[in-house]
Scaffold this active site. Structure first.
Site, mmCIF file in Angstrom:
data_model
loop_
_atom_site.group_PDB
_atom_site.id
_atom_site.type_symbol
_atom_site.label_atom_id
_atom_site.label_comp_id
_atom_site.label_asym_id
_atom_site.label_seq_id
_atom_site.Cartn_x
_atom_site.Cartn_y
_atom_site.Cartn_z
ATOM 1 N N HIS A 176 1.247 5.434 6.270
ATOM 2 C CA HIS A 176 1.248 5.991 5.151
ATOM 3 C C HIS A 176 1.502 7.513 4.966
ATOM 4 O O HIS A 176 1.762 7.915 6.189
ATOM 5 C CB HIS A 176 -0.509 5.619 4.457
ATOM 6 C CG HIS A 176 -0.608 4.234 4.353
ATOM 7 N ND1 HIS A 176 -1.205 3.422 5.334
ATOM 8 C CD2 HIS A 176 -0.208 3.250 3.392
ATOM 9 C CE1 HIS A 176 -1.298 2.251 4.881
ATOM 10 N NE2 HIS A 176 -0.542 2.137 3.835
ATOM 11 N N ASP A 208 -2.935 6.331 11.980
ATOM 12 C CA ASP A 208 -2.096 5.806 10.811
ATOM 13 C C ASP A 208 -0.715 6.256 10.499
ATOM 14 O O ASP A 208 -0.623 7.746 10.022
ATOM 15 C CB ASP A 208 -2.805 5.881 9.501
ATOM 16 C CG ASP A 208 -2.101 5.237 8.243
ATOM 17 O OD1 ASP A 208 -0.635 4.979 8.293
ATOM 18 O OD2 ASP A 208 -2.450 5.177 7.131
ATOM 19 N N SER A 216 0.764 -1.308 -0.005
ATOM 20 C CA SER A 216 -0.093 -0.053 -0.045
ATOM 21 C C SER A 216 0.944 1.439 0.085
ATOM 22 O O SER A 216 0.434 2.555 -0.353
ATOM 23 C CB SER A 216 -1.119 0.158 1.031
ATOM 24 O OG SER A 216 -0.149 -0.225 2.421
#
Length: 457
Positions: free
Chosen positions: A426, A423, A172
């Site tokens: 990312h 998060d 990702s």
């Protein structure tokens, strides 16, 4: 009389010999002086000579000093950028673009695009849209030590991508970079564009320009080989099971790319990886027979499998290949002197120590990656490492944390402790992945004459 004539001849010959020696010495000295002067002139000619024309003004003295300082800085910077490289060398051959520092620059061209003007941006990365109040994280420029790289020029890149397929393959974070590339280029691509995110069981995402025949794609293969994570939206996070020698199921969809950009790292950080032994066993299914291997050895093994495939299936004269370095995950604030239970949540400034290294990045894995690429190169297959590992270490300020689309609402416990729900893997867009793409593009399309191709940053 004849003898006397002979004596005169000897004297004349001696005289001529001595004169010749003197003339030779004088001529040699003159030649040396000539070449020395010419070399000095040539040296001046190869430098950038700038003449300032000054005019009388009533500007106060202190302002003149400031103006002179700024002018000298700009001229020095300009001279550095106008350096001409030998025709056989490119900027990437002569400069380590990955060694540098972060410089805040709100007067530069960053951000390269606006979040609300990119129709393809993944909601998980749209931090301002989902509540982030500060935007300083978008304004940091990566400055290599002692050199520079070309300012991003979308139109020029689009022209050079005509008729080509650029494919990102990996997890990702590589998708994060693919989103960045689409947002960087879409406004420079004229005509009809199409986005398809449902190909090959939702493992292939394609962004295509119909008029320019450009394809910028992403293929979900978080561990490169077959794994229990092959479904991009339905996979287990508590364990990793792979078929260590099975890569063809994925890789057959990569062979027609003109430019391949690989990554794999985040999914290898669990301490144990399961190697499925029985060919007929379902990944993630019952009654599996497997070996348990520590993650570092497993990472080495999968890169061996990948290297064998690259060596046997990819023609390096037709396909350019790159491998992205490891990326930092800022989940422990104590690494940079923060509170004990803290993470990247509410961080708004980078770490300014260029040598900072967060505890979640394993340098042994970076060494394994570098060694794998070196072995491939020795076999005549060049896969360029885009070594973004160190430059991501400092950017604890650039993650989405809770400022993203939440596909399931936060629980009461998560609301009370948003640090643990953040998060920190990312990256917000626009942001750090845009820099990765600038560095990647500098290697895909290396500059050989920087004076003619640079734009003022």
């Amino acid at each position: 009389m004849g003898k006397k004539h002979y004596s005169i001849g000897l004297w004349n010959m001696k005289t001529l010999f001595h004169c010749s020696v003197v003339m030779f010495l004088v001529g040699g000295l003159a030649t040396l002086v000539f070449y020395r002067n010419n070399n000095q002139v040539a040296g001046i000619g190869n430098d950038v000579k700038v003449t300032l024309i000054t005019k009388t003004s009533t500007t106060p003295a202190n302002e003149n000093e400031n103006m002179n300082t700024d002018t000298n800085r700009i001229l020095s910077d300009h001279q550095r950028r106008l350096k001409i490289l030998p025709p056989s060398l490119s900027l990437t051959d002569t400069c380590d673009l990955f060694s540098g520092r972060w410089v805040h620059d709100n007067k530069s061209h960053y951000p390269l695009y606006k979040e609300d003007e990119c129709p393809y941006l993944n909601a998980d990365l749209a931090c301002l849209t989902y509540g982030r109040k500060d935007s300083k994280y978008q304004q940091w420029r990566w400055q290599p030590h002692g050199c520079d790289f070309p300012r991003f020029d979308g139109k020029a890149i689009v022209e050079r991508l005509k008729g080509k397929r650029l494919l990102f393959v990996g997890d990702s974070v590589n998708r994060n970079q693919w989103d960045s590339m689409m947002c960087m280029l879409h406004s420079s691509i004229p005509g009809k564009k199409k986005l398809n995110m449902g190909g090959l069981n939702r493992t292939l995402y394609t962004f295509t320009s119909i008029d320019y025949n450009i394809s910028i794609d992403y293929y979900w293969a978080p561990m490169l080989v077959e794994s229990n994570g092959d479904d991009p939206s339905n996979h287990r996070l508590d364990h990793r099971t792979i078929r260590i020698n099975s890569i063809e199921k994925h890789a057959r969809h990569w062979v027609d790319a003109d430019i391949l950009v690989f990554n794999t790292y985040l999914w290898w950080r669990l301490p144990i990886i399961k190697f499925l032994k029985s060919p007929g066993s379902l990944l993630g299914g019952p009654n599996q027979v497997y070996d348990e291997v520590n993650n570092v050895q497993a990472y080495k093994k999968v890169l061996e499998t990948w290297s064998k495939w690259v060596h046997s299936h990819i023609d390096p004269t037709k396909t350019k290949m790159f491998f992205m370095g490891l990326t930092a995950t800022h989940s422990r604030a104590t690494d940079w002197g923060g509170k004990k239970q803290g993470t990247c949540y509410k961080e708004t400034e980078p770490v300014m120590d260029d040598r900072f290294w967060e505890s979640g990045t394993d340098p042994k894995m970076l060494q394994i990656l570098e060694s794998s690429l070196s072995k491939l190169k020795a076999k005549g297959v060049n896969v360029q490492l885009i070594n973004i590992t160190q430059l991501t270490q400092c950017r604890k300020d650039a993650h989405p944390t809770v400022h993203r689309k939440l596909w399931t609402p936060l629980t009461d416990a998560q609301k009370k402790n948003p640090e643990r729900a953040s998060d920190c893997t990312h990256w917000c867009l626009p942001g750090v992945p845009d820099i990765w793409n600038e560095l990647l593009l500098a290697h895909i399309f290396p500059v050989t004459e920087t004076a003619s191709l640079y734009k003022q940053r």
